[in-house]
Design a protein around this motif. Structure first.
Motif, PDB file in Angstrom:
ATOM      1  N   LEU A 199      -0.288   8.303  -3.652  1.00  0.00           N
ATOM      2  CA  LEU A 199      -0.745   7.740  -4.670  1.00  0.00           C
ATOM      3  C   LEU A 199      -0.834   8.866  -5.653  1.00  0.00           C
ATOM      4  O   LEU A 199      -1.833   9.368  -5.657  1.00  0.00           O
ATOM      5  CB  LEU A 199      -2.038   6.758  -4.740  1.00  0.00           C
ATOM      6  CG  LEU A 199      -2.018   5.654  -3.453  1.00  0.00           C
ATOM      7  CD1 LEU A 199      -2.424   6.292  -2.353  1.00  0.00           C
ATOM      8  CD2 LEU A 199      -2.880   4.418  -3.947  1.00  0.00           C
ATOM      9  N   TYR A 200      -0.266   8.609  -6.715  1.00  0.00           N
ATOM     10  CA  TYR A 200      -0.173  10.018  -7.628  1.00  0.00           C
ATOM     11  C   TYR A 200      -0.918   9.488  -9.076  1.00  0.00           C
ATOM     12  O   TYR A 200      -0.515  10.462  -9.925  1.00  0.00           O
ATOM     13  CB  TYR A 200       1.436  10.216  -7.745  1.00  0.00           C
ATOM     14  CG  TYR A 200       2.176  10.782  -6.495  1.00  0.00           C
ATOM     15  CD1 TYR A 200       1.377  11.795  -5.714  1.00  0.00           C
ATOM     16  CD2 TYR A 200       3.330  10.297  -6.375  1.00  0.00           C
ATOM     17  CE1 TYR A 200       2.051  11.890  -4.408  1.00  0.00           C
ATOM     18  CE2 TYR A 200       3.876  10.665  -5.061  1.00  0.00           C
ATOM     19  CZ  TYR A 200       3.352  11.581  -4.105  1.00  0.00           C
ATOM     20  OH  TYR A 200       4.018  11.804  -3.000  1.00  0.00           O
ATOM     21  N   ARG A 252      -0.587   7.815   7.273  1.00  0.00           N
ATOM     22  CA  ARG A 252      -1.440   8.555   6.592  1.00  0.00           C
ATOM     23  C   ARG A 252      -1.311   8.110   5.044  1.00  0.00           C
ATOM     24  O   ARG A 252      -0.824   7.453   4.580  1.00  0.00           O
ATOM     25  CB  ARG A 252      -0.888  10.203   6.562  1.00  0.00           C
ATOM     26  CG  ARG A 252       0.633  10.257   6.102  1.00  0.00           C
ATOM     27  CD  ARG A 252       1.142  11.292   6.725  1.00  0.00           C
ATOM     28  NE  ARG A 252       2.660  11.882   5.969  1.00  0.00           N
ATOM     29  CZ  ARG A 252       3.658  10.982   6.046  1.00  0.00           C
ATOM     30  NH1 ARG A 252       3.608   9.909   6.790  1.00  0.00           N
ATOM     31  NH2 ARG A 252       4.743  11.328   5.404  1.00  0.00           N
ATOM     32  N   THR A 253      -2.233   8.958   4.217  1.00  0.00           N
ATOM     33  CA  THR A 253      -2.268   8.540   3.046  1.00  0.00           C
ATOM     34  C   THR A 253      -2.930   9.822   2.181  1.00  0.00           C
ATOM     35  O   THR A 253      -3.459  10.961   2.696  1.00  0.00           O
ATOM     36  CB  THR A 253      -3.078   7.569   2.687  1.00  0.00           C
ATOM     37  OG1 THR A 253      -3.339   7.190   1.014  1.00  0.00           O
ATOM     38  CG2 THR A 253      -4.508   7.673   2.894  1.00  0.00           C
ATOM     39  N   TRP A 254      -2.228  10.110   0.988  1.00  0.00           N
ATOM     40  CA  TRP A 254      -2.648  11.087   0.007  1.00  0.00           C
ATOM     41  C   TRP A 254      -2.640  10.794  -1.260  1.00  0.00           C
ATOM     42  O   TRP A 254      -1.947   9.692  -1.879  1.00  0.00           O
ATOM     43  CB  TRP A 254      -1.868  12.476   0.334  1.00  0.00           C
ATOM     44  CG  TRP A 254      -0.380  12.151   0.199  1.00  0.00           C
ATOM     45  CD1 TRP A 254       0.190  12.492  -1.161  1.00  0.00           C
ATOM     46  CD2 TRP A 254       0.581  11.412   0.544  1.00  0.00           C
ATOM     47  NE1 TRP A 254       1.537  12.023  -0.916  1.00  0.00           N
ATOM     48  CE2 TRP A 254       1.722  11.462   0.222  1.00  0.00           C
ATOM     49  CE3 TRP A 254       0.412  10.837   2.158  1.00  0.00           C
ATOM     50  CZ2 TRP A 254       2.932  10.888   0.736  1.00  0.00           C
ATOM     51  CZ3 TRP A 254       1.845  10.388   2.360  1.00  0.00           C
ATOM     52  CH2 TRP A 254       2.730  10.133   1.615  1.00  0.00           C
ATOM     53  N   GLY A 255      -3.359  11.748  -2.373  1.00  0.00           N
ATOM     54  CA  GLY A 255      -3.317  11.501  -3.643  1.00  0.00           C
ATOM     55  C   GLY A 255      -2.704  12.579  -4.332  1.00  0.00           C
ATOM     56  O   GLY A 255      -1.930  13.435  -3.968  1.00  0.00           O
ATOM     57  N   VAL A 256      -3.481  12.738  -5.432  1.00  0.00           N
ATOM     58  CA  VAL A 256      -2.800  14.115  -6.360  1.00  0.00           C
ATOM     59  C   VAL A 256      -3.013  15.324  -5.774  1.00  0.00           C
ATOM     60  O   VAL A 256      -4.049  15.334  -5.121  1.00  0.00           O
ATOM     61  CB  VAL A 256      -3.477  13.877  -7.629  1.00  0.00           C
ATOM     62  CG1 VAL A 256      -3.039  15.190  -8.759  1.00  0.00           C
ATOM     63  CG2 VAL A 256      -3.430  12.462  -8.612  1.00  0.00           C
ATOM     64  N   SER A 260      -6.739  10.470  -1.963  1.00  0.00           N
ATOM     65  CA  SER A 260      -6.420   9.278  -1.767  1.00  0.00           C
ATOM     66  C   SER A 260      -7.497   8.316  -2.287  1.00  0.00           C
ATOM     67  O   SER A 260      -8.245   8.282  -1.721  1.00  0.00           O
ATOM     68  CB  SER A 260      -5.641   9.061  -0.522  1.00  0.00           C
ATOM     69  OG  SER A 260      -5.318   7.693  -0.519  1.00  0.00           O
ATOM     70  N   PRO A 261      -6.887   7.392  -3.413  1.00  0.00           N
ATOM     71  CA  PRO A 261      -7.928   6.276  -3.375  1.00  0.00           C
ATOM     72  C   PRO A 261      -8.072   5.308  -2.337  1.00  0.00           C
ATOM     73  O   PRO A 261      -9.269   4.681  -2.217  1.00  0.00           O
ATOM     74  CB  PRO A 261      -7.143   5.466  -4.590  1.00  0.00           C
ATOM     75  CG  PRO A 261      -6.342   6.530  -5.265  1.00  0.00           C
ATOM     76  CD  PRO A 261      -5.836   7.565  -4.155  1.00  0.00           C
ATOM     77  N   CYS A 262      -7.351   5.394  -1.503  1.00  0.00           N
ATOM     78  CA  CYS A 262      -7.505   4.686  -0.241  1.00  0.00           C
ATOM     79  C   CYS A 262      -8.625   5.000   0.701  1.00  0.00           C
ATOM     80  O   CYS A 262      -8.995   4.354   1.707  1.00  0.00           O
ATOM     81  CB  CYS A 262      -6.078   4.526   0.689  1.00  0.00           C
ATOM     82  SG  CYS A 262      -4.774   3.921  -0.395  1.00  0.00           S
ATOM     83  N   LEU A 263      -9.012   6.307   0.580  1.00  0.00           N
ATOM     84  CA  LEU A 263      -9.989   6.664   1.512  1.00  0.00           C
ATOM     85  C   LEU A 263     -11.558   6.977   0.518  1.00  0.00           C
ATOM     86  O   LEU A 263     -12.297   7.580   1.181  1.00  0.00           O
ATOM     87  CB  LEU A 263      -9.506   8.284   1.824  1.00  0.00           C
ATOM     88  CG  LEU A 263      -8.635   8.145   2.839  1.00  0.00           C
ATOM     89  CD1 LEU A 263      -7.980   9.523   3.327  1.00  0.00           C
ATOM     90  CD2 LEU A 263      -8.403   7.279   3.995  1.00  0.00           C
TER      91      LEU A 263
END
Length: 224
Positions: free
Chosen positions: A194-195, A208-212, A219-222
């Protein structure tokens, strides 16, 4: 690697969500047609035409035919080869790229999943930002050094509403995709990036998840 068949992904998502698989198959064709129509209106048409002139036409046709064998209305060659990330002028030569043949099948799981998200109503339409990236294009896009795009495993996209416009609420779209990740991500080996400003990455190369900045902490998911 085992050859991926989109029908298998449809069955998997249907089992998780309770959707009818026959309905999903017919809807998938309509989704692909919509995506292709959107892609043809993008801004790099002249550069695309020039790039095609430098490529082997038989290889380009074979790449298109490969996706025609897996989708009733496949994404266009433009969508499959363009990177619409902002590039510096000296990077424009890398705007389009064709993956090696051994990587062609890698894209199918991620692309099929994006279409399934649309079918489930998480977003009405979508615009593909990039799929495969050459090493040069990945550098120009400031992608991660081990980006899944380098091996044609990933789709970057932007959700759109019924009018083909971005949704007004960025946080609400983040929440929808994060909810899907938490519910189905582990079974689907879903990677969700999510960028910000409703630009997302999807691959199926690990849960997995990550952000900017490509860190999980952003990550907004975490975030609670």
């Amino acid at each position: 690697m085992k050859k991926f068949t989109p029908v298998l992904a449809i069955g998997l998502i249907s089992a998780l969500t309770g959707c009818d698989s026959k309905q999903s198959i017919s809807e998938s064709a309509a989704v692909s047609e919509t995506t292709q129509t959107q892609s043809e209106t993008l801004e790099y048409r002249d550069a695309f035409d020039a790039w095609k002139q430098s490529q082997n036409p038989q290889t380009l046709l074979a790449y298109e035919d490969y996706f025609k064998a897996h989708f009733k209305q496949p994404p266009s060659l433009y969508v499959l080869t363009v990177n619409t990330h902002p590039f510096e002028q000296d990077c424009e030569q890398y705007r389009f790229a064709l993956p090696p043949k051994q990587m062609w099948h890698n894209l199918l799981p991620a692309l099929q999943l994006v279409e399934q998200l649309q079918q489930q109503g998480i977003f009405a339409e979508y615009k593909i930002v990039s799929v495969y990236r050459s090493p040069e294009a990945n550098h120009c896009a400031r992608g991660a050094k081990a980006s899944k795009h380098l091996n044609n495993y990933a789709v970057d996209f932007k959700p759109l509403d019924e009018s083909l416009q971005p949704y007004a609420d960025d946080a609400a779209m983040d929440q929808k995709l994060c909810a899907f990740l938490h519910k189905h991500g582990q079974k689907l080996h879903l990677g969700l990036g999510l960028y910000g400003k409703q630009r997302y990455h999807i691959d199926r190369q690990g849960y997995r998840t990550w952000g900017v900045g490509y860190g999980s902490a952003t990550s907004p998911c975490l975030k609670k």
